[in-house]
Write a protein that holds these residues in place. Structure first.
Motif, PDB file in Angstrom:
ATOM      1  N   ALA A 134      68.357 -24.537   1.528  1.00  0.00           N
ATOM      2  CA  ALA A 134      69.130 -23.566   0.750  1.00  0.00           C
ATOM      3  C   ALA A 134      68.502 -23.349  -0.626  1.00  0.00           C
ATOM      4  N   ARG A 135      68.095 -24.434  -1.273  1.00  0.00           N
ATOM      5  CA  ARG A 135      67.490 -24.307  -2.598  1.00  0.00           C
ATOM      6  C   ARG A 135      66.173 -23.532  -2.523  1.00  0.00           C
ATOM      7  N   TRP A 136      65.392 -23.761  -1.460  1.00  0.00           N
ATOM      8  CA  TRP A 136      64.119 -23.073  -1.348  1.00  0.00           C
ATOM      9  C   TRP A 136      64.297 -21.584  -1.065  1.00  0.00           C
ATOM     10  N   ARG A 137      65.331 -21.211  -0.342  1.00  0.00           N
ATOM     11  CA  ARG A 137      65.579 -19.776  -0.130  1.00  0.00           C
ATOM     12  C   ARG A 137      65.799 -19.070  -1.461  1.00  0.00           C
ATOM     13  N   ASP A 138      66.620 -19.667  -2.317  1.00  0.00           N
ATOM     14  CA  ASP A 138      66.874 -19.070  -3.633  1.00  0.00           C
ATOM     15  C   ASP A 138      65.621 -19.110  -4.501  1.00  0.00           C
ATOM     16  N   PHE A 139      64.915 -20.230  -4.458  1.00  0.00           N
ATOM     17  CA  PHE A 139      63.724 -20.423  -5.279  1.00  0.00           C
ATOM     18  C   PHE A 139      62.631 -19.426  -4.901  1.00  0.00           C
ATOM     19  N   ALA A 140      62.383 -19.275  -3.595  1.00  0.00           N
ATOM     20  CA  ALA A 140      61.360 -18.336  -3.134  1.00  0.00           C
ATOM     21  C   ALA A 140      61.716 -16.907  -3.517  1.00  0.00           C
ATOM     22  N   ALA A 141      62.994 -16.562  -3.402  1.00  0.00           N
ATOM     23  CA  ALA A 141      63.413 -15.218  -3.784  1.00  0.00           C
ATOM     24  C   ALA A 141      63.172 -14.972  -5.272  1.00  0.00           C
ATOM     25  N   GLU A 142      63.422 -15.975  -6.085  1.00  0.00           N
ATOM     26  CA  GLU A 142      63.252 -15.843  -7.538  1.00  0.00           C
ATOM     27  C   GLU A 142      61.797 -15.558  -7.916  1.00  0.00           C
ATOM     28  N   ILE A 143      60.848 -16.102  -7.172  1.00  0.00           N
ATOM     29  CA  ILE A 143      59.435 -15.962  -7.552  1.00  0.00           C
ATOM     30  C   ILE A 143      58.698 -14.950  -6.671  1.00  0.00           C
TER      31      ILE A 143
END
Length: 426
Positions: A134-143
Motif C-alpha cells: 500500500a505504501r509503495w502504491r502511494d509512493f510510486a504515484a508521488e514520484i
C-alpha cells in the motif's frame, strides 16, 4: 539550505552550508526520507558522494517483499552455518580473509538464530513490511513511477519433491504472520510460468507481492522529484559528525555542513557515523551480486527464486536480471569472480541456452545480525536519527522507514512500536 562563502581546507576549497535537517545517504532509504521530510515543510539537504540510488537500491531484485518476514538467521541456518559459510558454492558465504573482523558479528548472528530470537525477529519484520504494498502504491504515484510497479506476485521455486514438502512448515509460519501464500503443484506452476522448466517439486506463490520492472529508473524518478522540490544533493562524503551547542556539524573532504538534525541513512557505510553520534551498532556488510542478459522478453513474468540456489530470476525492462546470494566480506575487497560465475551457472541450470551475460554488478547491503534495521533516535536524542541496516528489504521498506523517521524528527508518536528497531537494543 543556506550556503556561505567557501573557505580553504588545506589546498581544497571547502563548501560551507547550513540547513534544518541533513540526510546522509542518497539510496532508496535516504531519498524516501528526504521526500517525506520536504513534504512536511522541512528544509532538507542530501549528502552523498555518489549518484542517487545507484548502489544496492539499483542492483537489487526489484521485489517489494512484504512476504520476506523470515530473518536470515534461523535455527535451520544455525544448524548448517559452518557448511554454509565455508562452502565456496553456498548461497551464504564468507570471504576467509574477513573472518577475524567478522567474528563478533557472526557470534551475534548465531545467538539471533536461536529459536526464540528468530521468532521474535520474524514478528518484528512482519510488523514493518505489512503495509509495504500500500505504501509503495502511494509512493510510486508521488514520484511518477506507477507504471514501473508490477502487480503479478512472486514465486519461490522448489526443484525437488523433498524441498516442496519441507516448504510447508515455512509457509505455515508465514501465514501466521499474515502472509498470503499458495502452494502450487508442478502443473499449476507450469501453467503460470510456461517459460520456466517443469520441476519435480512445485512453487509457493505470493499473490499480493509487487515488483519494479526497473529499480534504477524508479530511483531516477525519485531523484528527479527531489530536484523538482528544490532538495540539494551535496556530492561529498560525510566522514565526521560532532554535536555543537546549536545542532550537528557534518564534515568531510570539501564539506562543512551545520544542521539542526541529521539522519544517518548511509546504508553499509553508516557504522562509523553512528559511532561518532555515540551509538555503537554491530553493522557489517553483505556483498550482493547480479548478472544481466539483455533480451526483449525475459522468459518469465514475475520474480522467481529457486530457493536452494539463493538468487532471484527477475524479469526487467529489456533484460533478465539474476540477483542474489550473500557474501560477507566488507567494503574494500574487489568483486569475487567466483560469485559471479556461480550466478551464471545457476541461471544456466534453469535456462541452458543463455549466452554470455551482458553485464554484472556488485554492491553493498547493510547487514544486522538480527535482520532488523536500525530506525530510531540516537541515545542522546533525536538530533541524530538512525535509518539503515535494512539488509535485503531496504527497497521494500523505503517509504515505511521514511514515515517513521519523519515522526521521530518531529517528536510525534509513531504509528508502529519501534522499540524492536531501536539503537538501544544493542
Amino acid at each position: 539550505m543556506t550556503p556561505t562563502s567557501p573557505g580553504h581546507s588545506g589546498a581544497k576549497m571547502t563548501e560551507h552550508h547550513t540547513t534544518d535537517i541533513a540526510v546522509l545517504g542518497a539510496g532508496s532509504i535516504g531519498m524516501a526520507v528526504a521526500l517525506q521530510l520536504v513534504q512536511e515543510g522541512r528544509e532538507v539537504v542530501i549528502v552523498d558522494p555518489g549518484a542517487p540510488g545507484m548502489g544496492a537500491s539499483y542492483g537489487n531484485a526489484g521485489t517489494i517483499a512484504d512476504y520476506a518476514v523470515q530473518p536470515v538467521g534461523t535455527p535451520d541456518v544455525l544448524k548448517n552455518l559452518p557448511a554454509l559459510l565455508f562452502d565456496r558454492n553456498s548461497p551464504l558465504a564468507i570471504r576467509h580473509a574477513a573472518l577475524p573482523t567478522l567474528a563478533p558479528w557472526l557470534l551475534r548472528f548465531a545467538r539471533q538464530s536461536l529459536p526464540g530470537a528468530a521468532a521474535r525477529n520474524a514478528q518484528a519484520i512482519a510488523a514493518l513490511v505489512g503495509s509495504a504494498n500500500a505504501r509503495w502504491r502511494d509512493f510510486a504515484a508521488e514520484i511518477g513511477g506507477s507504471a514501473l510497479l508490477q502487480h503479478r506476485g512472486c514465486l519461490y521455486l522448489y526443484e525437488t519433491a523433498a524441498a516442496f514438502r519441507a516448504a510447508g512448515r515455512d509457509m505455515t509460519a508465514r501465514r501466521t504472520l499474515g502472509i498470503e501464500v499458495e502452494l502450487l503443484r508442478p502443473e499449476a506452476f507450469s501453467a503460470m510460468e510456461p517459460g520456466l522448466p517443469v520441476v519435480e517439486g512445485g512453487a509457493a506463490y505470493f499473490p499480493q507481492a509487487t515488483f519494479l520492472s526497473d529499480p534504477g529508473e524508479m530511483m531516477r524518478r525519485l531523484a528527479a522529484r527531489l530536484t523538482a522540490l528544490g532538495v540539494p544533493h551535496l556530492h561529498h562524503r560525510a566522514e565526521n559528525l560532532s554535536r555543537q551547542f546549536d545542532g550537528i556539524l557534518v564534515q568531510g573532504p570539501g564539506l562543512r555542513l551545520h544542521a539542526r538534525q541529521v539522519v544517518i541513512a548511509a546504508g553499509a557505510h553508516s557504522r562509523a557515523l553512528a559511532a561518532q553520534a555515540g551509538d555503537r551498532v554491530p553493522l557489517d556488510t553483505e556483498r550482493g551480486y547480479h548478472v544481466e542478459w539483455d533480451m526483449e522478453r525475459p522468459r518469465l513474468t514475475r520474480p522467481t527464486c529457486p530457493t536452494t540456489r539463493g538468487f532471484y530470476l527477475c524479469p526487467m525492462s529489456g533484460r533478465l536480471r539474476v540477483a542474489g546470494t550473500v557474501e560477507l566480506g566488507g567494503l574494500t575487497a574487489p568483486p569475487s569472480p567466483h560469485r559471479i560465475a556461480r550466478l551464471v551457472e545457476g541461471a544456466r541450470a534453469i535456462f541452458p541456452d543463455l549466452g554470455t551475460p551482458s553485464r554484472d554488478w556488485m554492491g553493498f547491503r547493510p547487514s544486522m545480525p538480527d535482520s532488523l534495521p536500525v530506525i530510531s533516535p540516537s541515545r542522546a536524542g533525536n538530533d541524530v536519527i538512525h535509518a539503515y541496516g535494512h539488509g535485503h528489504i531496504g527497497l521494500t521498506l523505503a517509504p515505511i522507514t521514511a514515515r517513521i523517521v519523519a515522526d521521530i524528527a518531529a517528536g510525534r508518536q509513531t504509528d508502529l512500536d519501534v522499540a524492536p528497531y531501536a539503537v538501544t537494543r544493542f
